[in-house]
Each structure stands twice: as C-alpha cells, then as structure tokens.
Design a protein around this motif. Structure first.
Motif, PDB file in Angstrom:
ATOM      1  N   LEU A  73      -4.765  45.345   0.118  1.00  0.00           N
ATOM      2  CA  LEU A  73      -5.949  44.675   0.471  1.00  0.00           C
ATOM      3  C   LEU A  73      -6.062  43.243  -0.169  1.00  0.00           C
ATOM      4  O   LEU A  73      -6.339  42.211   0.046  1.00  0.00           O
ATOM      5  CB  LEU A  73      -7.263  45.269   0.709  1.00  0.00           C
ATOM      6  N   GLY A  74      -5.885  43.425  -1.814  1.00  0.00           N
ATOM      7  CA  GLY A  74      -5.933  42.271  -2.444  1.00  0.00           C
ATOM      8  C   GLY A  74      -4.847  41.386  -2.159  1.00  0.00           C
ATOM      9  O   GLY A  74      -5.071  39.970  -2.295  1.00  0.00           O
ATOM     10  N   ALA A  75      -3.689  41.505  -1.717  1.00  0.00           N
ATOM     11  CA  ALA A  75      -2.414  40.800  -1.445  1.00  0.00           C
ATOM     12  C   ALA A  75      -2.747  40.175   0.029  1.00  0.00           C
ATOM     13  O   ALA A  75      -2.411  39.172   0.334  1.00  0.00           O
ATOM     14  CB  ALA A  75      -1.315  41.347  -1.571  1.00  0.00           C
ATOM     15  N   PHE A  76      -3.153  41.167   0.769  1.00  0.00           N
ATOM     16  CA  PHE A  76      -3.718  40.755   2.303  1.00  0.00           C
ATOM     17  C   PHE A  76      -4.829  39.644   2.252  1.00  0.00           C
ATOM     18  O   PHE A  76      -4.338  38.634   2.800  1.00  0.00           O
ATOM     19  CB  PHE A  76      -4.017  42.073   2.809  1.00  0.00           C
ATOM     20  N   THR A  77      -5.728  39.833   1.408  1.00  0.00           N
ATOM     21  CA  THR A  77      -6.951  38.735   1.300  1.00  0.00           C
ATOM     22  C   THR A  77      -7.924  39.216   0.213  1.00  0.00           C
ATOM     23  O   THR A  77      -8.280  40.037   0.248  1.00  0.00           O
ATOM     24  CB  THR A  77      -7.701  38.791   2.897  1.00  0.00           C
ATOM     25  N   THR A  78      -7.965  38.219  -0.668  1.00  0.00           N
ATOM     26  CA  THR A  78      -8.985  38.507  -1.581  1.00  0.00           C
ATOM     27  C   THR A  78     -10.655  38.078  -1.055  1.00  0.00           C
ATOM     28  O   THR A  78     -11.341  38.320  -1.776  1.00  0.00           O
ATOM     29  CB  THR A  78      -8.856  37.309  -2.674  1.00  0.00           C
ATOM     30  N   PHE A  79     -10.483  37.569   0.087  1.00  0.00           N
ATOM     31  CA  PHE A  79     -11.818  37.457   0.919  1.00  0.00           C
ATOM     32  C   PHE A  79     -12.373  38.844   1.067  1.00  0.00           C
ATOM     33  O   PHE A  79     -13.681  38.648   1.104  1.00  0.00           O
ATOM     34  CB  PHE A  79     -11.621  36.726   2.296  1.00  0.00           C
ATOM     35  N   SER A  80     -11.707  39.841   1.183  1.00  0.00           N
ATOM     36  CA  SER A  80     -12.328  41.087   1.461  1.00  0.00           C
ATOM     37  C   SER A  80     -13.277  41.455   0.196  1.00  0.00           C
ATOM     38  O   SER A  80     -14.411  41.952   0.380  1.00  0.00           O
ATOM     39  CB  SER A  80     -11.266  42.144   1.705  1.00  0.00           C
ATOM     40  N   THR A  81     -12.652  40.999  -1.206  1.00  0.00           N
ATOM     41  CA  THR A  81     -13.405  41.478  -2.369  1.00  0.00           C
ATOM     42  C   THR A  81     -14.610  40.641  -2.320  1.00  0.00           C
ATOM     43  O   THR A  81     -15.834  41.120  -2.439  1.00  0.00           O
ATOM     44  CB  THR A  81     -12.651  41.118  -3.506  1.00  0.00           C
ATOM     45  N   PHE A  82     -14.588  39.437  -1.805  1.00  0.00           N
ATOM     46  CA  PHE A  82     -15.633  38.267  -1.915  1.00  0.00           C
ATOM     47  C   PHE A  82     -16.889  38.898  -0.940  1.00  0.00           C
ATOM     48  O   PHE A  82     -18.136  39.031  -1.336  1.00  0.00           O
ATOM     49  CB  PHE A  82     -15.232  37.028  -1.597  1.00  0.00           C
ATOM     50  N   SER A  83     -16.491  39.339   0.223  1.00  0.00           N
ATOM     51  CA  SER A  83     -17.397  40.112   1.197  1.00  0.00           C
ATOM     52  C   SER A  83     -17.943  41.337   0.786  1.00  0.00           C
ATOM     53  O   SER A  83     -19.147  41.235   0.710  1.00  0.00           O
ATOM     54  CB  SER A  83     -16.457  40.247   2.459  1.00  0.00           C
ATOM     55  N   LEU A  84     -17.239  42.050   0.182  1.00  0.00           N
ATOM     56  CA  LEU A  84     -17.821  43.271  -0.404  1.00  0.00           C
ATOM     57  C   LEU A  84     -18.680  43.171  -1.416  1.00  0.00           C
ATOM     58  O   LEU A  84     -19.873  43.855  -1.485  1.00  0.00           O
ATOM     59  CB  LEU A  84     -16.785  44.284  -0.654  1.00  0.00           C
ATOM     60  N   ASP A  85     -18.430  42.161  -2.461  1.00  0.00           N
ATOM     61  CA  ASP A  85     -19.244  41.823  -3.550  1.00  0.00           C
ATOM     62  C   ASP A  85     -20.747  41.429  -2.878  1.00  0.00           C
ATOM     63  O   ASP A  85     -21.754  41.853  -3.594  1.00  0.00           O
ATOM     64  CB  ASP A  85     -18.696  40.821  -4.413  1.00  0.00           C
TER      65      ASP A  85
END
Length: 122
Positions: A73-85
C-alpha cells in the motif's frame, strides 16, 4: 533485515498494481481528470484502514504491516497513510490536528509541486 525484504517485495507489487490500475482507469474514463490517481487513493485508503483494524493489536510489529501496509500500500499510494493518520486523529478527538494535517498536506504539497514546476520552467 527480514522486515526490509517484506517492504521491498510488497513495494514491487504495489508499484505494479498502481501502474495497472491507473492505466486501466485512463482507458475507461479518459484523461480529463486524474481518475487513476483518485482510484488508487480511494482503494489504498480503504485497504489500509481495513488492514489496520484487522491487525490493530499487533499492527506495529506485524510482518503483514511491513509487507502489505508499508510495502504494497505504501508503493500503491501514500495517500492511504495520510488518510489513516487523519482518521486516527479524529478518533482521538484531535480535530484541530486532523484539520491541520489535511490543510498542510494539501496546500503545502500542491505549493511544493508548483514551486518545482516554476523552478524548472523558469
């Protein structure tokens, strides 16, 4: 060292999935808007939230976090980390931090990209 191998393997898979989905989205919806980017951001955000909830108790130390959460998921999209944070801040009642996180990420990142274009184009 094993965790780095999980991240690397997952990263390769995530990057390939991102390329596949953005390419398909461009074919299906055209290039009028970046629908491929939107698709990977939405899918990645959903999947990271799901992964986090499924592994919540052991999330920090899990090899699944390294392989799937950070790698794929990090390579797929870092936006997911931003969203979860941002969601976690809201869950903890940290509304100001959540709004600041959204505002800063959107505004500062768009400004950084604009600055880079300006510096190169002159």
């Amino acid at each position: 060292m094993t965790m780095y191998m999980y991240v690397a393997l997952g990263g390769a898979v995530g990057a390939c999935l991102r390329f596949f989905i953005t390419t398909k989205a461009d074919l299906w919806f055209g290039k009028g808007l970046p629908f491929g980017t939107l698709a990977v951001n939405v899918i990645g955000s959903f999947l990271l939230g799901l992964l986090y909830m499924c592994l919540q108790d052991a999330y920090a130390e899990s090899p699944y976090r390294a392989l799937l959460g950070i790698g794929v998921l990090g390579a797929f999209t870092t936006f997911s980390t931003f969203s979860l944070d941002t969601v976690l801040m809201i869950q903890h009642g940290e509304w100001f931090k959540a709004l600041a996180n959204v505002g800063l990420n959107v505004v500062v990142c768009v400004m950084a990209a604009g600055l880079a274009v300006f510096l190169v184009k002159g």
